[in-house]
Design an enzyme around this catalytic site. Structure first.
Site: not given
Ligand code: C5P
Length: 395
Positions: A212, A280, A308
């Site tokens: 990311n 994800d 999480i």
């Protein structure tokens, strides 16, 4: 932790608030502490050493040279013997001196030679407090693990109103037991704060991966702000190029699975702040050898990673959980929906395009009371405001 029989060096520097230090000295003695007062030359322009001598029941030390009895190492002996060094009031000049590590009088020499915790209670005019140089010095003091108590906002001796007033003697005295217990003061003293930061990296093969766009700057700033508030901070960090904030324990991870395992291993904690941009999905079976380039389309089977934050928030003894949401549109709608879905007391929303990789951010805090916008500012300022808001919810 009580103050009984604790050896406290009370340093007094030059400022109108020196009169409040007399009351502070009295409160510390009343609480059972053994107080030695050290005054700078400027402090003696405001209050006489005799006042402190009477209140502490001990001669007041005013000069590096007078203190040099015996082997001439009084500044070393005094600091070795102390449980705590407290400078109140701490003038702008003294903060500058501390930040630079100067040692040209007894008090600054004691501060440099100390092995015990050091706390300072700044007191100065609001413009002096806000000045870039003072704020720069403060950054250094935070980084050097100096505990900064206050200052408060209110009416000042000069007639102006703003931030820079020394805390009241009773407020300073109340902060000291926490400092003696954990070496830290602040409203999060003695509390464990677990933070995730940065991106995760999901391997496709030994040289490629999915990740990311996250620099980790916000998460690291939150870790610093929590440490400044006295917390015992553990930062579980994905790959970043950032230096570790002082006083923060860091666990480096790569993948979401590793981050997940590290977070669970660090529980229980009082607070969990999930700043990380966790991937994800991960590749179901990463290749053990480098995948060779070919003209044939490559298909990767992606499977969801554990959430999480949602998992921690759903634990029976869940910490106070804070989430982050980076959206590209309809921030308020998506962020509040995420807060409710993950059952979070507090969620920080921002627009990805205004924040990612940047040094500043515009944030909106979402809690049960509604929305609280934080106007654009550098990430450390935002992080401190977030910790301040969290404290109001915790209390
Ligand atoms: O669902 P979304 O990824 O948008 O939620 C963002 C929040 O959830 C962030 O606080 C992020 O750190 C956390 N999160 C997590 N584990 C995941 C995904 C997101 O802890 N797998």
């Amino acid at each position: 932790m009580s103050l009984t029989h604790k050896k406290i060096i009370l340093g007094v520097t030059g400022g109108i608030a020196a009169y409040k230090a007399a009351e502070l000295c009295r409160l510390l003695v009343k609480a059972g502490a053994e107080v030695r007062v050290v005054m700078t030359a400027a402090a003696q322009q405001f209050v006489t050493p005799l006042t402190f001598q009477a209140l502490s029941g001990q001669p007041v030390l005013t000069s590096l040279w007078d203190a040099a009895g015996g082997d001439g190492m009084e500044h070393i002996h005094l600091s070795r013997d102390a449980d705590l060094l407290l400078v109140a009031p701490a003038s702008a000049d003294f903060l500058a001196k501390l930040a630079q590590g100067r040692a040209d009088d007894l008090l600054s020499t004691l501060c440099l030679a100390r092995t015990c915790p050091l706390a300072v209670a700044p007191a100065m005019n609001r413009e002096m407090w806000a000045a870039a140089a003072t704020q720069r010095n403060l950054e250094q003091l935070y980084a050097d693990d100096v505990n900064v108590l206050g200052p408060a906002t209110g009416e000042q001796a000069c007639g102006e109103i703003g931030q820079g007033r020394m805390l009241e003697a009773s407020e300073i005295a109340a902060a000291l037991p926490g400092l003696l217990g954990s070496g830290k003061v602040g409203e999060l003293a003695g509390k464990r704060v677990l933070i995730t930061a940065g991106p995760t990296f999901e391997s496709i093969d030994p040289v490629r991966g999915l990740t990311n766009r996250s620099s980790g700057k916000m998460g690291y700033a939150v870790a610093q702000a929590a440490a400044e508030a006295g917390a015992d901070v553990c930062l579980v960090s994905g790959p970043t190029c950032l230096a570790q904030p002082r006083g923060v324990r860091r666990i480096d991870v790569q993948s979401a699975a590793e981050m997940h395992a590290a977070v669970l291993a660090e529980l229980p904690s009082e607070v969990f702040i999930a700043v990380a941009a966790v991937a994800d999905y991960r590749v179901d079976v990463a290749a053990t050898q480098k995948i060779k380039k070919s003209a044939v389309p490559l298909t990767l089977q992606l499977i969801p990673n554990p959430d999480i934050l949602a998992e921690v928030a759903a634990l029976p003894d869940a910490p106070f959980c804070v989430g982050f949401a980076a959206e590209t549109e309809r921030l308020a709608e998506y962020a509040e929906a995420k807060r409710l879905r993950k059952k979070l007391p507090l969620l920080v929303g921002n627009l990805a395009q205004d924040t990612l990789g940047q040094d500043a951010a515009e944030l909106v805090l979402f809690d049960a009371q509604g929305q609280h916008p934080l106007p654009r500012a550098d990430k450390l300022t935002q992080a401190r405001a977030l910790i301040g808001h969290l404290l109001t919810l915790l209390n």
